[in-house]
Design an enzyme around this catalytic site. Structure first.
Site, PDB file in Angstrom:
ATOM      1  N   ARG A   1      -4.564 -27.000  26.912  1.00 50.88           N
ATOM      2  CA  ARG A   1      -4.489 -26.100  28.059  1.00 50.88           C
ATOM      3  C   ARG A   1      -5.699 -26.297  28.968  1.00 50.88           C
ATOM      4  O   ARG A   1      -5.562 -26.355  30.203  1.00 50.88           O
ATOM      5  CB  ARG A   1      -4.408 -24.647  27.572  1.00 50.88           C
TER       6      ARG A   1
ATOM      7  N   THR B   1     -15.691 -10.871  28.956  1.00 50.30           N
ATOM      8  CA  THR B   1     -14.729 -10.443  27.946  1.00 50.30           C
ATOM      9  C   THR B   1     -14.884  -8.951  27.673  1.00 50.30           C
ATOM     10  O   THR B   1     -15.994  -8.442  27.537  1.00 50.30           O
ATOM     11  CB  THR B   1     -14.939 -11.227  26.637  1.00 50.30           C
TER      12      THR B   1
ATOM     13  N   SER C   1     -17.073  -1.131  41.546  1.00 49.27           N
ATOM     14  CA  SER C   1     -17.794  -0.725  42.753  1.00 49.27           C
ATOM     15  C   SER C   1     -17.102  -1.257  44.000  1.00 49.27           C
ATOM     16  O   SER C   1     -17.034  -0.568  45.029  1.00 49.27           O
ATOM     17  CB  SER C   1     -19.248  -1.212  42.697  1.00 49.27           C
TER      18      SER C   1
ATOM     19  N   ARG D   1     -15.691   1.101  46.961  1.00 51.89           N
ATOM     20  CA  ARG D   1     -16.021   0.927  48.379  1.00 51.89           C
ATOM     21  C   ARG D   1     -14.764   0.725  49.211  1.00 51.89           C
ATOM     22  O   ARG D   1     -14.633   1.268  50.311  1.00 51.89           O
ATOM     23  CB  ARG D   1     -16.972  -0.257  48.557  1.00 51.89           C
TER      24      ARG D   1
ATOM     25  N   HIS E   1     -17.850  -0.019  32.052  1.00 48.35           N
ATOM     26  CA  HIS E   1     -16.718  -0.598  32.782  1.00 48.35           C
ATOM     27  C   HIS E   1     -15.471  -0.119  32.050  1.00 48.35           C
ATOM     28  O   HIS E   1     -14.958  -0.786  31.152  1.00 48.35           O
ATOM     29  CB  HIS E   1     -16.794  -2.126  32.774  1.00 48.35           C
TER      30      HIS E   1
END
EC number: 1.1.1.27
Length: 309
Positions: A38, A117, A147, A151, A173
């Site tokens: 791949r 990851t 962020s 915005r 996150h």
């Protein structure tokens, strides 16, 4: 020669590789994946595109190709499934991350590590522990994308160019991330004042709706197409661009934050100055009390997952 090694050729890895190649951030991009065929196919395809852009070498190989890499971007890991929290991935991807970094360190000589990851904050902390490099040389993609979404949403509501909106999402996150409304502004004018000028109610419901849009964006995308790619790929590209061009740009990346805002030994996103050596400074400007409390709660969530490893 600027060499970038990309570990993982899934949606995120290839979105980043494509963006970095188009921007010509490096003249040598190496694609590495557990599925070597791949990776080779992706390198051949991307190399064809570069024939129309400029002299950027695209190739695939094993971890030995990390030798000489200035930046190693890690995107490989188990895929996030619809309805699955990023933090559900922690144990599986922590093991994968340890294996990858152990292999990279056999060949790479003190590169900068960019982690993407998920759960990225936990794995950024794991990467810092595994590599033993200076804290600023392991950078998580963190809330750079969050962020940007924030915005963009504020800009759309207020009817202004997103480039004039200055607003940050900090913390995890993920589901416990925090919007810094107290610092949000449009070219220096507080968002609260901009809302008043436009007859928009700047209340708790308004703020919760905006933050909900940011928090749920990835789940909405995954529910429709199975994975995210372009947004996080360009976010990684933005971080790498700031490093290679020594921009000293301020980006909300994930990094060790012990001592900032009274937080413990975890990694999460705060506004950071990014230059050629990675994270040069963590900016902990004054924030509202409720934001401070929410940030501490986000850190506790991440601390619990680190403790569970």
């Amino acid at each position: 020669m600027n060499r970038i090694a990309v570990i993982g050729v899934g949606n995120v890895g290839m979105a980043f590789a494509y963006a970095a190649a188009i921007k010509r951030l490096a003249n040598d991009i190496v694609l590495i994946d557990a599925n070597a065929a791949r990776a080779e196919g992706e390198s051949m395809d991307l190399a064809d595109a570069m024939a129309l852009v400029g002299p950027v070498q695209i190739r695939s190989g094993g971890y030995e190709q990390c030798e000489g890499a200035r930046i190693v971007v890690v995107t490989a890991g188990a895929k996030q499934m619809p309805g699955q929290s990023r933090l559900d991935l922690v144990r599986v991807n922590a093991g994968i991350t340890r294996d990858i970094l152990t292999a990279v360190m056999q060949y790479a000589d003190d590169p900068l590590y960019i982690m993407a990851t998920n759960p990225v904050d936990v794995l950024t902390h794991v990467a810092r522990t595994v590599t033993g490099v200076a804290p600023g040389r392991v950078i998580g993609s963190g809330t750079v994308l969050d962020s940007a979404r924030f915005r963009g949403h504020v800009a759309e509501i207020l009817g202004v160019d997103v480039r004039g909106v200055h607003a940050h999402i900090v913390g995890e996150h993920g589901d416990s991330e925090v919007a810094l409304w107290s610092r949000a502004n449009v070219s220096g004018i507080p968002v609260a004042e901009m809302c008043a000028r436009r007859g928009i109610a700047y209340d708790a419901a308004f703020r919760e709706k905006a933050l909900g849009h940011v928090r749920h964006a990835a789940y909405e995308i995954i529910g429709r197409k199975g994975a995210t790619g372009y947004g996080i790929g360009m976010s990684l590209c933005r971080i790498v661009e700031a490093i290679l061009h020594d921009e000293h740009s301020v980006l909300t990346v994930s990094c060790p934050v012990a001592g900032h805002y009274g937080l413990g030994d975890v990694s999460l996103s705060l506004p950071c100055v990014i230059g050629s050596d990675g994270i040069e400074e963590v900016l902990d400007a004054p924030i509202a009390e409720d934001e401070q409390a929410a940030l501490a709660a986000s850190a506790r969530v991440l601390g619990e997952h680190l403790a569970a490893l």
